[in-house]
Motif scaffolding. Structure first.
Motif, PDB file in Angstrom:
ATOM      1  N   PHE A 121       0.020   3.991   1.308  1.00  0.00           N
ATOM      2  CA  PHE A 121      -0.319   4.515   2.716  1.00  0.00           C
ATOM      3  C   PHE A 121       1.080   4.043   3.561  1.00  0.00           C
ATOM      4  O   PHE A 121       1.651   4.753   4.421  1.00  0.00           O
ATOM      5  CB  PHE A 121      -1.651   4.372   3.284  1.00  0.00           C
ATOM      6  N   ASN A 143      -9.866   4.216   6.318  1.00  0.00           N
ATOM      7  CA  ASN A 143     -10.468   5.659   6.669  1.00  0.00           C
ATOM      8  C   ASN A 143     -10.990   5.425   7.823  1.00  0.00           C
ATOM      9  O   ASN A 143     -11.108   4.500   8.468  1.00  0.00           O
ATOM     10  CB  ASN A 143     -11.536   5.784   5.634  1.00  0.00           C
ATOM     11  N   SER A 157       0.784  -1.193   0.163  1.00  0.00           N
ATOM     12  CA  SER A 157      -0.134  -0.240  -0.023  1.00  0.00           C
ATOM     13  C   SER A 157       0.737   1.283   0.101  1.00  0.00           C
ATOM     14  O   SER A 157       1.904   1.294   0.797  1.00  0.00           O
ATOM     15  CB  SER A 157      -0.903   0.087   1.275  1.00  0.00           C
ATOM     16  N   TYR A 199      -4.224   0.434   7.803  1.00  0.00           N
ATOM     17  CA  TYR A 199      -4.258   1.558   7.306  1.00  0.00           C
ATOM     18  C   TYR A 199      -5.605   1.765   6.443  1.00  0.00           C
ATOM     19  O   TYR A 199      -6.215   1.182   5.652  1.00  0.00           O
ATOM     20  CB  TYR A 199      -3.064   1.950   6.096  1.00  0.00           C
ATOM     21  N   LYS A 225      -3.193   8.329   9.128  1.00  0.00           N
ATOM     22  CA  LYS A 225      -4.309   7.279   8.137  1.00  0.00           C
ATOM     23  C   LYS A 225      -4.051   6.101   8.912  1.00  0.00           C
ATOM     24  O   LYS A 225      -4.545   4.752   8.406  1.00  0.00           O
ATOM     25  CB  LYS A 225      -4.043   7.387   7.005  1.00  0.00           C
ATOM     26  N   SER A 226      -3.735   5.840  10.149  1.00  0.00           N
ATOM     27  CA  SER A 226      -3.757   4.601  10.811  1.00  0.00           C
ATOM     28  C   SER A 226      -3.751   4.601  12.461  1.00  0.00           C
ATOM     29  O   SER A 226      -3.715   5.703  12.992  1.00  0.00           O
ATOM     30  CB  SER A 226      -2.239   3.872  10.317  1.00  0.00           C
ATOM     31  N   ASN A 282       4.383   5.563   2.554  1.00  0.00           N
ATOM     32  CA  ASN A 282       4.655   6.849   2.944  1.00  0.00           C
ATOM     33  C   ASN A 282       5.023   6.982   4.608  1.00  0.00           C
ATOM     34  O   ASN A 282       5.797   7.645   4.854  1.00  0.00           O
ATOM     35  CB  ASN A 282       3.413   7.490   2.601  1.00  0.00           C
ATOM     36  N   ALA A 283       4.116   6.131   5.484  1.00  0.00           N
ATOM     37  CA  ALA A 283       4.373   6.319   6.732  1.00  0.00           C
ATOM     38  C   ALA A 283       5.598   5.632   7.193  1.00  0.00           C
ATOM     39  O   ALA A 283       6.337   6.245   8.061  1.00  0.00           O
ATOM     40  CB  ALA A 283       2.977   5.420   7.448  1.00  0.00           C
ATOM     41  N   TYR A 313       0.324   8.389  13.072  1.00  0.00           N
ATOM     42  CA  TYR A 313       0.277   8.688  11.834  1.00  0.00           C
ATOM     43  C   TYR A 313      -1.294   8.892  11.458  1.00  0.00           C
ATOM     44  O   TYR A 313      -2.152   8.250  11.989  1.00  0.00           O
ATOM     45  CB  TYR A 313       0.845   7.711  10.890  1.00  0.00           C
TER      46      TYR A 313
END
Length: 259
Positions: free
Chosen positions: A119, A153, A117, A151, A175-176, A122-123, A173
């Protein structure tokens, strides 16, 4: 009397701006040991995410608190383990499989993901951790897990927490969430290590900068928030020191006359 100091890693002793531990922090750690004060890492990171990176820079620590308190070591021996409830894992398995939610899973030694992913990448890039390997989701039903980082919504994250009543979450973070066993915190990890030393949590101080540090900053004798911390962390601390890159650790330890 202070007998031990516990340090978060990311942006507490390891600067993500310079990709290193500040020289003043390295000198501080050395002086603490010379003064017979034990030094420990207290991190949300999994063991894999410490061992596979250079964040410790060869510094010797007396022990580690991993995964927000779920796995604790002293002199290279495990003194406390707190795996996630199996019923919660089964509930999570079904939901993650049905909704194809990417997650990081933390075992005692290994760290893996179920789906690649952007996401997750990036994290992990933000904290200089390499991408872990992909493993079949069914693996989570076989081995003990100590931390799960989905990760997703906000609605899905809410669903996941409702499916895991024996767990609680902390955030580092946007989104998580870090999901760990309920009551399993960095503060609990410090208590377990201090008990192994025949000491109490009031013989310890702690340094941190993020939400998952708040509980330990509140419980130890003296909680020190880095100058680069957010407002909530600073409010939880007894002392607010300078930013990590402005000798924050060194300045606080000097003020406290520990070095």
């Amino acid at each position: 009397m202070i007998k031990a100091v516990f340090f978060d890693i990311d942006d507490t002793i390891y600067s993500h701006r310079t990709k290193s531990i500040p020289m003043s922090t390295l000198e501080s750690l050395k002086k603490l040991r010379e003064n017979n004060i034990k030094i420990f890492v207290s991190t949300g990171r999994l063991p894999w995410a410490v061992n596979m990176t250079d964040v410790i820079n060869g510094v010797f620590f007396d022990g580690y608190i991993y995964m927000n308190g779920q796995l604790c070591t002293l002199d290279n021996k495990i003194v406390f383990k707190n795996p996630i409830n199996k019923d919660d894992i089964n509930n999570l398995y079904r939901y993650v499989k049905e909704n194809s939610i990417p997650c990081i899973f933390g075992e005692e030694k290994d760290m893996y993901i179920n789906i690649k992913s952007p996401f997750i990448k990036n994290a992990l890039d933000n904290v200089d951790i390499p991408m872990p390997p992909v493993q079949p989701l069914e693996r989570i039903l076989e081995n003990d897990l100590f931390q799960i980082i989905p990760y997703a919504n906000s609605s899905q994250l809410k669903d996941i927490l409702e499916l895991m009543p024996n767990c609680e979450s902390s955030r580092w973070y946007e989104k998580s969430l870090d999901i760990n066993p309920k009551g399993g915190t960095k503060a609990l990890g410090i208590e377990k290590i201090m008990e192994s030393l025949n000491l109490t949590i009031k013989n310890a101080i702690a340094f941190g900068d993020s939400y998952n540090d708040i509980d330990m900053l509140e419980k130890v004798k003296i909680g020190v928030a880095m100058g680069n911390s957010n407002k909530d962390v600073k409010n939880a601390a007894d002392i607010i020191t300078d930013d990590i890159d402005n000798d924050g650790v060194y300045n606080a330890l000097t003020k406290l006359k520990l070095i």
